[in-house]
Scaffold this motif. Sequence first.
Motif, short mmCIF file in Angstrom:
data_model
loop_
_atom_site.label_atom_id
_atom_site.label_comp_id
_atom_site.label_asym_id
_atom_site.label_seq_id
_atom_site.Cartn_x
_atom_site.Cartn_y
_atom_site.Cartn_z
N SER A 422 0.84 -1.20 0.00
CA SER A 422 0.00 0.00 0.00
C SER A 422 0.87 1.25 0.00
N PRO A 423 0.30 2.40 -0.34
CA PRO A 423 1.07 3.65 -0.28
C PRO A 423 1.62 3.93 1.12
N THR A 424 0.84 3.60 2.15
CA THR A 424 1.31 3.81 3.53
C THR A 424 2.52 2.95 3.82
N GLN A 425 2.47 1.68 3.39
CA GLN A 425 3.60 0.78 3.62
C GLN A 425 4.84 1.25 2.86
N LEU A 426 4.66 1.72 1.63
CA LEU A 426 5.81 2.19 0.84
C LEU A 426 6.43 3.43 1.49
N LEU A 427 5.59 4.35 1.96
CA LEU A 427 6.10 5.55 2.62
C LEU A 427 6.92 5.18 3.85
N GLN A 428 6.46 4.19 4.61
CA GLN A 428 7.21 3.73 5.78
C GLN A 428 8.55 3.13 5.38
N GLN A 429 8.55 2.31 4.32
CA GLN A 429 9.77 1.67 3.84
C GLN A 429 10.79 2.71 3.35
N LEU A 430 10.31 3.73 2.66
CA LEU A 430 11.22 4.75 2.12
C LEU A 430 11.73 5.68 3.21
N THR A 431 10.88 5.99 4.16
CA THR A 431 11.25 6.97 5.19
C THR A 431 12.44 6.53 6.02
N VAL A 432 12.56 5.23 6.27
CA VAL A 432 13.68 4.75 7.10
C VAL A 432 15.01 4.78 6.36
N THR A 433 14.98 5.07 5.05
CA THR A 433 16.23 5.07 4.27
C THR A 433 16.86 6.44 4.14
N GLN A 447 4.35 13.84 3.42
CA GLN A 447 4.00 13.62 4.82
C GLN A 447 2.81 12.68 4.99
N SER A 448 2.26 12.20 3.88
CA SER A 448 1.12 11.29 3.96
C SER A 448 1.14 10.35 2.76
N ALA A 449 0.36 9.29 2.83
CA ALA A 449 0.26 8.33 1.73
C ALA A 449 -0.34 8.98 0.48
N ILE A 450 -1.32 9.86 0.69
CA ILE A 450 -1.94 10.55 -0.45
C ILE A 450 -0.90 11.44 -1.15
N SER A 451 -0.12 12.18 -0.35
CA SER A 451 0.92 13.03 -0.91
C SER A 451 1.96 12.21 -1.66
N LEU A 452 2.29 11.04 -1.12
CA LEU A 452 3.26 10.15 -1.79
C LEU A 452 2.74 9.73 -3.15
N SER A 453 1.50 9.31 -3.22
CA SER A 453 0.92 8.86 -4.50
C SER A 453 0.95 9.95 -5.56
N LYS A 454 0.63 11.19 -5.13
CA LYS A 454 0.64 12.30 -6.08
C LYS A 454 2.06 12.56 -6.58
N ARG A 455 3.03 12.53 -5.67
CA ARG A 455 4.42 12.78 -6.07
C ARG A 455 4.93 11.68 -7.00
N LEU A 456 4.58 10.44 -6.72
CA LEU A 456 5.06 9.33 -7.55
C LEU A 456 4.52 9.43 -8.98
N ALA A 457 3.30 9.92 -9.11
CA ALA A 457 2.71 10.06 -10.46
C ALA A 457 3.53 11.00 -11.32
N THR A 458 4.10 12.06 -10.70
CA THR A 458 4.90 13.02 -11.47
C THR A 458 6.31 12.50 -11.75
N LEU A 459 6.73 11.46 -11.02
CA LEU A 459 8.10 10.95 -11.16
C LEU A 459 8.18 9.70 -12.04
N GLN A 460 7.03 9.19 -12.46
CA GLN A 460 7.03 7.92 -13.20
C GLN A 460 7.92 7.94 -14.44
N LYS A 461 7.83 9.02 -15.24
CA LYS A 461 8.59 9.06 -16.48
C LYS A 461 10.09 9.08 -16.22
N ALA A 462 10.52 9.90 -15.27
CA ALA A 462 11.95 9.99 -14.96
C ALA A 462 12.47 8.67 -14.42
#
Length: 489
Positions: A422-433, A447-462
């Motif tokens: 889930s987005p929440t699980q991914l945010l937790q995994q990334l935050t510890v790194t 700062q939230s799972a919703i914010s993470l999902s929005k940011r990832l959508a803009t980073l997909q191409k790169a």
Amino acid sequence: MSSEEDYTGESKVERVVNYVIASARLGVDSHERPYAVLDGTTGNPVALSVYGKEFASWVRHSAYTHGDLLKKEDVGEVQSSLAAYAEFEGEEMVINQRVGRSKSGGLEIDIADKDNTRVVVEPGSVRIVSDGSGMLFSRSNTTMALPIPAEGGDWRQLLPFLNMTKDDKLQFIGCMTYILSHPRDKTVGYPIMVIKGEQGAGKSFLCKSILRALVDPNANGIQMIPSDPKELAISSLNRYLLVLENIRELKNTWSDALCVAATGGTLFGRKLYSDHEEASVNLHAPVVLNGIHNFIQETDLASRCVTFNLLVMPPDQRRQEKQLLTELNRLLPTIFRGLLDLIADIMEVQDSAKVIYPQRMISYVHWLAAMECALELPAGQIQKSYAKNQQRTMLDTIQEDQLAFAVLKFAKQHKEQAWSGSPTQLLQQLTVTVPPRVTNSTRTWPQSAISLSKRLATLQKALSAQGVLLQLGERGKHRRIVVGMEAGD
């Protein structure tokens, strides 16, 4: 009868206006800007802006030869009257800037010399036209002349002046010929040339003495980035090629504006703070950027760029710019003719060229494919170089983005088996790194799972350009995200 009037009762302003209407063609371009085309001029026609200095000078001279002396305010009144006539009574004009496309599909380039010389480039042929052209070009008071092409050309004589790798040299020639062969049109997208290098690597020389001199000479040379993107749009009205130097960073508004410049669009703003009307200005032009730092940080902008990293030049190999410039200027007519000949050869095989490595700027990739055919190079050689260039530019962008770089490292850790959660699980995994100074910043870290999902959508191409598999799944509370590496990466 006053001295300002003749026996017909006309004022001197009215006399001059009537004379100009009788002796010149008046009209507006696609942006409703008024122009005058003067009859009786030598060579090919040139369209003068009704509000420009050159036209104002012609108006004063014409009035003087007919016995009228115009004051500054008189000239302004004449210009305003003629602008109104051009708008309401004049013709619709197709006004080109430096490069235009003929009805037959060929190119016409305005040398912008005092003889109004043009160069016509068609598939397999290049010819100089001294008169008889029906195409209209405009110039500003800072427009300078291109070199008159030599009878025989050789673009390869430019290569020793390019302080870059062999692959980048071919890519550079590809960019130059593409820009010279693609007039501004709503269907044209321009790759943004990014010149990077340490101090003393020759960035300014490359931009001013090579790109500017061979594409669009201008008395203002190269410029610092303006404070407002709308100022760049205004600059584009006076020059075909925009060259901005010594860039340290680009704010999001500037990244967006440069994306607009590459593919064409409109910038909006209020005319006055006291009203609600919008003022719009069109922005569409080939752009060159240079600087020492990694200033491309938005993936949308990076996908439109071609980056040229200039080589570090040892002190004992550096030459005085004056000496280099003298040698280069001597060769410019031959180099310019060589570039025109190459454009003609590319145009001849363009229809049969095959794209092997498609990228966002697909028209540019197709041009590179045709260039490979014209130079009898292996299919895909220059295209692959551009694809790798895009990958490096995207990687530079990712390295400047804490989240994107964390996702890239996380994906490489799951190369054999993709991670899913889930987005929440991914945010937790990334935050510890990443360190707390990063995760505690709302600007650099979601700062939230919703914010993470929005940011990832803009980073997909790169991230995809680096071989990252990133699947976001359908929105909702049961959304699943997959992160890994594509097969073969």
